[in-house]
Design a protein around this motif. Structure first.
Motif, PDB file in Angstrom:
ATOM      1  N   VAL A  33      67.834  36.058 -25.838  1.00 45.45           N
ATOM      2  CA  VAL A  33      67.448  34.741 -25.336  1.00 45.45           C
ATOM      3  C   VAL A  33      68.313  34.345 -24.144  1.00 45.45           C
ATOM      4  N   GLU A  34      69.599  34.638 -24.199  1.00 44.71           N
ATOM      5  CA  GLU A  34      70.466  34.298 -23.066  1.00 44.71           C
ATOM      6  C   GLU A  34      70.067  35.060 -21.809  1.00 44.71           C
ATOM      7  N   THR A  35      69.649  36.297 -21.973  1.00 48.34           N
ATOM      8  CA  THR A  35      69.162  37.058 -20.819  1.00 48.34           C
ATOM      9  C   THR A  35      67.938  36.377 -20.213  1.00 48.34           C
ATOM     10  N   MET A  36      67.044  35.885 -21.069  1.00 41.25           N
ATOM     11  CA  MET A  36      65.862  35.196 -20.570  1.00 41.25           C
ATOM     12  C   MET A  36      66.213  33.845 -19.957  1.00 41.25           C
ATOM     13  N   VAL A  37      67.264  33.212 -20.444  1.00 37.99           N
ATOM     14  CA  VAL A  37      67.732  31.960 -19.825  1.00 37.99           C
ATOM     15  C   VAL A  37      68.174  32.229 -18.395  1.00 37.99           C
ATOM     16  N   ARG A  38      68.971  33.266 -18.205  1.00 38.23           N
ATOM     17  CA  ARG A  38      69.443  33.594 -16.848  1.00 38.23           C
ATOM     18  C   ARG A  38      68.272  33.990 -15.948  1.00 38.23           C
ATOM     19  N   TYR A  39      67.355  34.764 -16.504  1.00 32.87           N
ATOM     20  CA  TYR A  39      66.184  35.185 -15.733  1.00 32.87           C
ATOM     21  C   TYR A  39      65.358  33.963 -15.330  1.00 32.87           C
ATOM     22  N   SER A  40      65.174  33.021 -16.255  1.00 36.01           N
ATOM     23  CA  SER A  40      64.395  31.819 -15.971  1.00 36.01           C
ATOM     24  C   SER A  40      65.075  30.957 -14.909  1.00 36.01           C
ATOM     25  N   ALA A  41      66.394  30.880 -14.958  1.00 39.64           N
ATOM     26  CA  ALA A  41      67.112  30.085 -13.954  1.00 39.64           C
ATOM     27  C   ALA A  41      66.863  30.634 -12.559  1.00 39.64           C
ATOM     28  N   ARG A  42      66.870  31.956 -12.414  1.00 35.23           N
ATOM     29  CA  ARG A  42      66.586  32.561 -11.100  1.00 35.23           C
ATOM     30  C   ARG A  42      65.155  32.259 -10.664  1.00 35.23           C
TER      31      ARG A  42
ATOM     32  N   GLY B 156      61.505  28.584  -7.021  1.00 37.06           N
ATOM     33  CA  GLY B 156      60.326  27.742  -6.963  1.00 37.06           C
ATOM     34  C   GLY B 156      59.393  27.842  -8.160  1.00 37.06           C
ATOM     35  N   GLY B 157      59.765  28.607  -9.164  1.00 33.48           N
ATOM     36  CA  GLY B 157      58.912  28.767 -10.331  1.00 33.48           C
ATOM     37  C   GLY B 157      59.141  27.685 -11.369  1.00 33.48           C
ATOM     38  N   ARG B 158      58.443  27.800 -12.491  1.00 38.07           N
ATOM     39  CA  ARG B 158      58.560  26.852 -13.588  1.00 38.07           C
ATOM     40  C   ARG B 158      58.928  27.592 -14.870  1.00 38.07           C
ATOM     41  N   LEU B 159      59.596  26.882 -15.748  1.00 37.88           N
ATOM     42  CA  LEU B 159      60.058  27.491 -16.988  1.00 37.88           C
ATOM     43  C   LEU B 159      58.902  28.015 -17.822  1.00 37.88           C
ATOM     44  N   VAL B 160      57.795  27.300 -17.863  1.00 34.28           N
ATOM     45  CA  VAL B 160      56.664  27.696 -18.700  1.00 34.28           C
ATOM     46  C   VAL B 160      56.060  29.023 -18.276  1.00 34.28           C
ATOM     47  N   HIS B 161      56.247  29.419 -17.021  1.00 37.48           N
ATOM     48  CA  HIS B 161      55.753  30.729 -16.583  1.00 37.48           C
ATOM     49  C   HIS B 161      56.329  31.843 -17.443  1.00 37.48           C
ATOM     50  N   ILE B 162      57.510  31.599 -17.982  1.00 37.32           N
ATOM     51  CA  ILE B 162      58.215  32.613 -18.781  1.00 37.32           C
ATOM     52  C   ILE B 162      58.095  32.330 -20.276  1.00 37.32           C
TER      53      ILE B 162
ATOM     54  N   ARG C 137      56.947  20.624 -19.260  1.00 35.41           N
ATOM     55  CA  ARG C 137      57.213  19.382 -18.535  1.00 35.41           C
ATOM     56  C   ARG C 137      57.914  19.659 -17.205  1.00 35.41           C
ATOM     57  N   ALA C 138      57.647  18.809 -16.247  1.00 39.68           N
ATOM     58  CA  ALA C 138      58.274  18.951 -14.929  1.00 39.68           C
ATOM     59  C   ALA C 138      59.784  18.916 -15.073  1.00 39.68           C
ATOM     60  N   GLY C 139      60.447  19.839 -14.407  1.00 36.61           N
ATOM     61  CA  GLY C 139      61.906  19.888 -14.436  1.00 36.61           C
ATOM     62  C   GLY C 139      62.494  20.472 -15.700  1.00 36.61           C
ATOM     63  N   ALA C 140      61.670  21.082 -16.552  1.00 35.23           N
ATOM     64  CA  ALA C 140      62.187  21.680 -17.793  1.00 35.23           C
ATOM     65  C   ALA C 140      63.274  22.688 -17.471  1.00 35.23           C
ATOM     66  N   ASP C 141      64.351  22.635 -18.253  1.00 35.23           N
ATOM     67  CA  ASP C 141      65.544  23.437 -18.003  1.00 35.23           C
ATOM     68  C   ASP C 141      65.571  24.656 -18.928  1.00 35.23           C
ATOM     69  N   PRO C 142      66.078  25.803 -18.446  1.00 35.18           N
ATOM     70  CA  PRO C 142      66.124  27.002 -19.299  1.00 35.18           C
ATOM     71  C   PRO C 142      66.917  26.831 -20.586  1.00 35.18           C
TER      72      PRO C 142
END
Length: 332
Positions: free
Chosen positions: A260-269, A274-280, A307-312
Motif C-alpha cells: 500500500v505504501e508503494t501505491m501511495v508513493r506512486y499515486s503522489a507522483r 495532473g492525475g487523480r487518486l481515483v485513477h489508481i 472527491r476533488a483533491g483526494a490525498d493518497p
C-alpha cells in the motif's frame, strides 16, 4: 525465437488493465505476464503515443495488445510498441464488442484466418519480440473443431510465438460483450486437444479461471500457460500466491503495508503530474476481499478517493481498517 515461460498472465481487459492497474498488480507478482488493454493500431499511428503506450519500467514483463485488421498498419503499430519497450505484441482475435466489430477486428477475425496470418506475418517482419495471438474457439455457427485448428495452423505456420485461447465461442449477434464472457459454455477440452496437436508450440488457456489451484490444474492438463482476467481484477490478492505456487519461487510473506505504501508513493507522483487518486484506487478495491474490514476499505477507495483533491494518505486510512490477525493471508 523461444517464447518465455509465461505460465501465468493477466488478461487484457478494456477499461481495466491500464498502466495504473498493471503497476499495482506487479506489486503482487514479479513473474506474471501483464497485458495492456487493447489499443487500436490506427490510434497508435496517429494519436498520443505516450498516453496510449507509456508504462512504468516495473511493469515488465508486459505485452501490448493491438486491435486491427490491416497488416501494414498493424506492422507499423507493432514496431512503435517494440520501440516503446514492450516485451510482446499480441493481436486481438477474441473481443466481441460492437465497436470492435465495426472496425473489422477482434473476434470477427476468426472468420478470416488467412488475414490473421497475414497480419501476424507482417508484424513479425517488423519486430524482434514475440508476436502472439489471443482468440476464441470460434464465433457464431462455426464448428470449433475446424475454426480453431484452421486459425492455429495458419498463424503458427507464419511464426506466431504463442496462441492464447479463450475457451468459449463468441456470438457476434444476440449477445452483449458481458454475456459473451459468461453465456457461451466453456470447452477447456477443445484447447487441450489443440495443444496435443501442437506439441512444442506455446498454447495458453483463458476463460472462467478463478483461482491459482485452477491454474495448476490446467497446467497439469498440458497447456503451457493460463490467463486470468476478471478474477485477478476483482480479487487481486490471489496473485500473491502465483510466484511461489506457479513458478516455484521461494515463499515470502507479503508485506501488505509495504504494498500500500508503494501505491501511495506512486499515486503522489501521478497527482503531481495532473492525475487523480481515483485513477489508481479504482483498481485496488478488491485487494482484501474476504478479510475483516474489507468493506470499509472498498468504501474509502471507491467513494472518498473520488472527491476533488483526494490525498493518497486515504489508502493508509483504508488499510487501518483491515484486520489480519484472525485470517490467514496469502503468501508469495
Amino acid at each position: 525465437m523461444t517464447y518465455p515461460e509465461h505460465k501465468f498472465s493477466v488478461a487484457p481487459m478494456m477499461d481495466w488493465s491500464d498502466r495504473h492497474c498493471r503497476f499495482f498488480h506487479r506489486q503482487l507478482t514479479r513473474r506474471a505476464l501483464l497485458y495492456t488493454e487493447m489499443v487500436v493500431a490506427d490510434a497508435i499511428i496517429h494519436g498520443d503515443r505516450e498516453r496510449l503506450l507509456g508504462f512504468d519500467a516495473q511493469e515488465h514483463p508486459i505485452a501490448l495488445q493491438l486491435g486491427g485488421s490491416d497488416p501494414e498498419r498493424l506492422a507499423a503499430a507493432a514496431r512503435i510498441g517494440a520501440q516503446f519497450g514492450y516485451d510482446e505484441i499480441n493481436l486481438n482475435v477474441g473481443c466481441p464488442s460492437d465497436r470492435v466489430q465495426s472496425g473489422t477486428f477482434g473476434a470477427c477475425l476468426m472468420k478470416t484466418p488467412r488475414l490473421v496470418a497475414e497480419c501476424v506475418d507482417s508484424m513479425k517482419s517488423e519486430v524482434n519480440v514475440p508476436v502472439t495471438v489471443k482468440c476464441r474457439i470460434g464465433v457464431d455457427d462455426q464448428d470449433p473443431e475446424l475454426a480453431l485448428d484452421d486459425l492455429a495452423e495458419l498463424v503458427l505456420e507464419v511464426g506466431a510465438d504463442a496462441l492464447w485461447v479463450h475457451a468459449r465461442k463468441a456470438w457476434l449477434q444476440g449477445l452483449s460483450p458481458k454475456e459473451n464472457r459468461g453465456i457461451p459454455p466453456l470447452d477447456y477440452n477443445r484447447v487441450y486437444r489443440l495443444k496435443a496437436r501442437h506439441e512444442g508450440r506455446f498454447i495458453g488457456i483463458n476463460g472462467g479461471v478463478v483461482s491459482v489451484e485452477e491454474v495448476k490444474a490446467h497446467l497439469s492438463n498440458g497447456v503451457d500457460g493460463v490467463m486470468l482476467g476478471r478474477a485477478a481484477y476483482h480479487n487481486p490478492g490471489l496473485m500473491a500466491e502465483v510466484d511461489h505456487i506457479v513458478y516455484g519461487a521461494e515463499r515470502n510473506q507479503i508485506d501488505w503495508e509495504e504494498v500500500v505504501e508503494t501505491m501511495v508513493r506512486y499515486s503522489a507522483r501521478h497527482i503531481e503530474n495532473g492525475g487523480r487518486l481515483v485513477h489508481i484506487t479504482r483498481h485496488m478495491t478488491g485487494l482484501f476481499h474476504g478479510l475483516p474490514g474489507a468493506r470499509r476499505w472498498r468504501q474509502i477507495l471507491s467513494t472518498d478517493a473520488t472527491r476533488a483533491g483526494a490525498d493518497p494518505s486515504l489508502m493508509l486510512e483504508a488499510l487501518s481498517h483491515i484486520r489480519f490477525d484472525s485470517v490467514e493471508i496469502p503468501a508469495a
